[in-house]
Design a protein around this motif. Structure first.
Motif, PDB file in Angstrom:
ATOM      1  N   THR A  85      39.859  40.043  45.549  1.00  0.00           N
ATOM      2  CA  THR A  85      39.352  41.220  44.938  1.00  0.00           C
ATOM      3  C   THR A  85      39.474  40.982  43.316  1.00  0.00           C
ATOM      4  O   THR A  85      38.591  41.193  42.790  1.00  0.00           O
ATOM      5  N   LEU A  86      40.672  40.473  42.904  1.00  0.00           N
ATOM      6  CA  LEU A  86      40.892  40.084  41.521  1.00  0.00           C
ATOM      7  C   LEU A  86      39.868  39.085  40.974  1.00  0.00           C
ATOM      8  O   LEU A  86      39.355  39.298  40.004  1.00  0.00           O
ATOM      9  N   ALA A  87      39.733  38.092  41.894  1.00  0.00           N
ATOM     10  CA  ALA A  87      38.848  36.927  41.526  1.00  0.00           C
ATOM     11  C   ALA A  87      37.468  37.527  41.449  1.00  0.00           C
ATOM     12  O   ALA A  87      36.787  37.002  40.666  1.00  0.00           O
ATOM     13  N   ASP A  88      37.106  38.329  42.447  1.00  0.00           N
ATOM     14  CA  ASP A  88      35.772  38.862  42.340  1.00  0.00           C
ATOM     15  C   ASP A  88      35.385  39.852  41.100  1.00  0.00           C
ATOM     16  O   ASP A  88      34.446  39.438  40.506  1.00  0.00           O
ATOM     17  N   LYS A  89      36.689  40.540  40.840  1.00  0.00           N
ATOM     18  CA  LYS A  89      36.336  41.413  39.682  1.00  0.00           C
ATOM     19  C   LYS A  89      36.089  40.529  38.423  1.00  0.00           C
ATOM     20  O   LYS A  89      35.291  40.695  37.417  1.00  0.00           O
ATOM     21  N   ALA A 130      32.797  38.839  38.142  1.00  0.00           N
ATOM     22  CA  ALA A 130      31.731  40.167  37.848  1.00  0.00           C
ATOM     23  C   ALA A 130      31.714  40.377  36.456  1.00  0.00           C
ATOM     24  O   ALA A 130      30.967  40.367  35.539  1.00  0.00           O
ATOM     25  N   MET A 131      33.234  40.448  35.803  1.00  0.00           N
ATOM     26  CA  MET A 131      33.425  40.504  34.423  1.00  0.00           C
ATOM     27  C   MET A 131      32.818  39.345  33.550  1.00  0.00           C
ATOM     28  O   MET A 131      32.143  39.733  32.569  1.00  0.00           O
ATOM     29  N   SER A 132      33.004  38.205  34.008  1.00  0.00           N
ATOM     30  CA  SER A 132      32.443  37.096  33.432  1.00  0.00           C
ATOM     31  C   SER A 132      30.927  36.975  33.203  1.00  0.00           C
ATOM     32  O   SER A 132      30.303  36.768  32.339  1.00  0.00           O
ATOM     33  N   ASP A 164      25.941  38.011  30.109  1.00  0.00           N
ATOM     34  CA  ASP A 164      24.683  38.919  29.951  1.00  0.00           C
ATOM     35  C   ASP A 164      24.794  39.485  28.483  1.00  0.00           C
ATOM     36  O   ASP A 164      23.612  39.722  28.048  1.00  0.00           O
ATOM     37  N   VAL A 165      25.965  40.110  28.049  1.00  0.00           N
ATOM     38  CA  VAL A 165      26.016  40.825  26.828  1.00  0.00           C
ATOM     39  C   VAL A 165      25.743  39.580  25.610  1.00  0.00           C
ATOM     40  O   VAL A 165      25.107  39.803  24.716  1.00  0.00           O
TER      41      VAL A 165
END
Length: 107
Positions: free
Chosen positions: A7-11, A14-16, A21-22
């Motif tokens: 879950t932490l790796a997925d988060k 996703a943040m990366s 995108d930003v």
């Protein structure tokens, strides 16, 4: 415990992706701004007069109204729009301010 790590790796993943995108959006905006600024570059004085006159017309301000707003006579406004070198720089600044045009220098 393995589930928490996933879950932490997925988060983090996703943040990366969001951060990338930003970064792309910021880069694209910077490129668009640079293109827009290049369109606004004045290379000779008559261009400045033309740009100011175009702005006046876009705002639908007639010469008599601009005269009242700035205290600059219609005849001087006409000279300014034809060739700003024919009038005092303070006059150019006053008219530009009345038209909402910012003058800046790239040094």
């Amino acid at each position: 415990m393995n589930h928490d790590n996933t879950t932490l790796a997925d988060k983090l993943h996703a943040m990366s992706e969001l951060l990338n995108d930003v970064k792309r959006a910021v880069t694209l905006h910077a490129q668009e701004t640079e293109l827009h600024n290049d369109e606004q570059v004045i290379t000779y004085s008559a261009q400045l007069g033309q740009k100011l006159n175009q702005r006046r017309k876009a705002l639908d301000i007639d010469l008599a109204t601009l005269e009242l707003q700035t205290g600059v006579s219609v005849s001087t406004l006409k000279r300014l729009f034809k060739d700003p070198e024919m009038v005092k720089f303070g006059t150019v600044l006053r008219v530009a301010e009345a038209l909402g045009v910012k003058l800046c220098a790239d040094v």
